[in-house]
Design a protein around this motif. Structure first.
Motif, PDB file in Angstrom:
ATOM      1  N   GLU A 197      -4.637   3.448  -5.476  1.00 33.77           N
ATOM      2  CA  GLU A 197      -5.402   3.180  -4.254  1.00 33.77           C
ATOM      3  C   GLU A 197      -5.313   1.684  -3.962  1.00 33.77           C
ATOM      4  O   GLU A 197      -5.509   0.863  -4.859  1.00 33.77           O
ATOM      5  CB  GLU A 197      -6.859   3.585  -4.477  1.00 33.77           C
TER       6      GLU A 197
ATOM      7  N   SER B 163       1.242   3.851  -3.227  1.00 33.39           N
ATOM      8  CA  SER B 163       0.745   5.231  -3.064  1.00 33.39           C
ATOM      9  C   SER B 163       1.688   6.227  -3.733  1.00 33.39           C
ATOM     10  O   SER B 163       1.261   7.293  -4.171  1.00 33.39           O
ATOM     11  CB  SER B 163       0.556   5.570  -1.586  1.00 33.39           C
TER      12      SER B 163
ATOM     13  N   GLN C 287       0.827  -1.205   0.000  1.00 37.42           N
ATOM     14  CA  GLN C 287       0.000   0.000   0.000  1.00 37.42           C
ATOM     15  C   GLN C 287       0.869   1.266   0.000  1.00 37.42           C
ATOM     16  O   GLN C 287       0.626   2.193  -0.783  1.00 37.42           O
ATOM     17  CB  GLN C 287      -0.921  -0.012   1.222  1.00 37.42           C
TER      18      GLN C 287
END
Length: 146
Positions: free
Chosen positions: A46, A41, A37
């Motif tokens: 997302e 980013s 994640q």
């Protein structure tokens, strides 16, 4: 003289213009999905996270991600089972699934591809390999850090 907007002057939905690619990461190791994640980013992607197979399947159906990254060994739905469910479901069969696993075996890659996996990486993996796999299905944009 008409004040009504013409088709070319019609308001543009800003959400539609700025929609980020969405990746669903299904892995029972929260550190791995959090690192994915954080790294994605940086490329304006997302990432939704699921920590067991069935939770991942539910999120795949309800959130319609562009790509799914999944582990094989996890509670409440082994990866092979989840992959089969995703590929049999009319709502999710079109979503590319990339498998990340520490599992080894003869022709594991071939077995997973026969189940519908779009890609396969062994853990530990290099992020460049993951980025290369993902870039086949989504646009990875570089975020400006001015």
């Amino acid at each position: 003289m008409s004040l009504a907007p013409t088709l070319s002057e019609a308001p543009v939905d800003s959400k539609q213009q700025t929609a980020l690619p969405k990746v669903l990461c299904i892995d029972d190791d929260p550190e791995i999905s959090r690192i994915i994640q954080l790294r994605l980013s940086e490329f304006e992607v997302e990432v939704e996270r699921a920590f067991c197979g069935m939770q991942g399947h539910w999120l795949a159906v309800t959130s319609n991600p562009d790509v799914i990254i999944t582990d094989l060994r996890m509670p409440q739905g082994e990866g092979e089972y989840i992959l089969e469910c995703l590929k049999r479901n009319a709502e999710t069969f079109h979503i590319p699934v990339i498998v990340l696993t520490g599992k080894s075996g003869n022709d594991l890659s071939g077995q997973l591809k026969s189940l519908g996996a779009a890609g396969f990486l062994r853990k530990p993996f290099h992020f460049d390999e993951l980025f290369n796999e993902l870039s086949q299905y989504i646009k990875l944009r570089s975020r400006d850090f001015d």
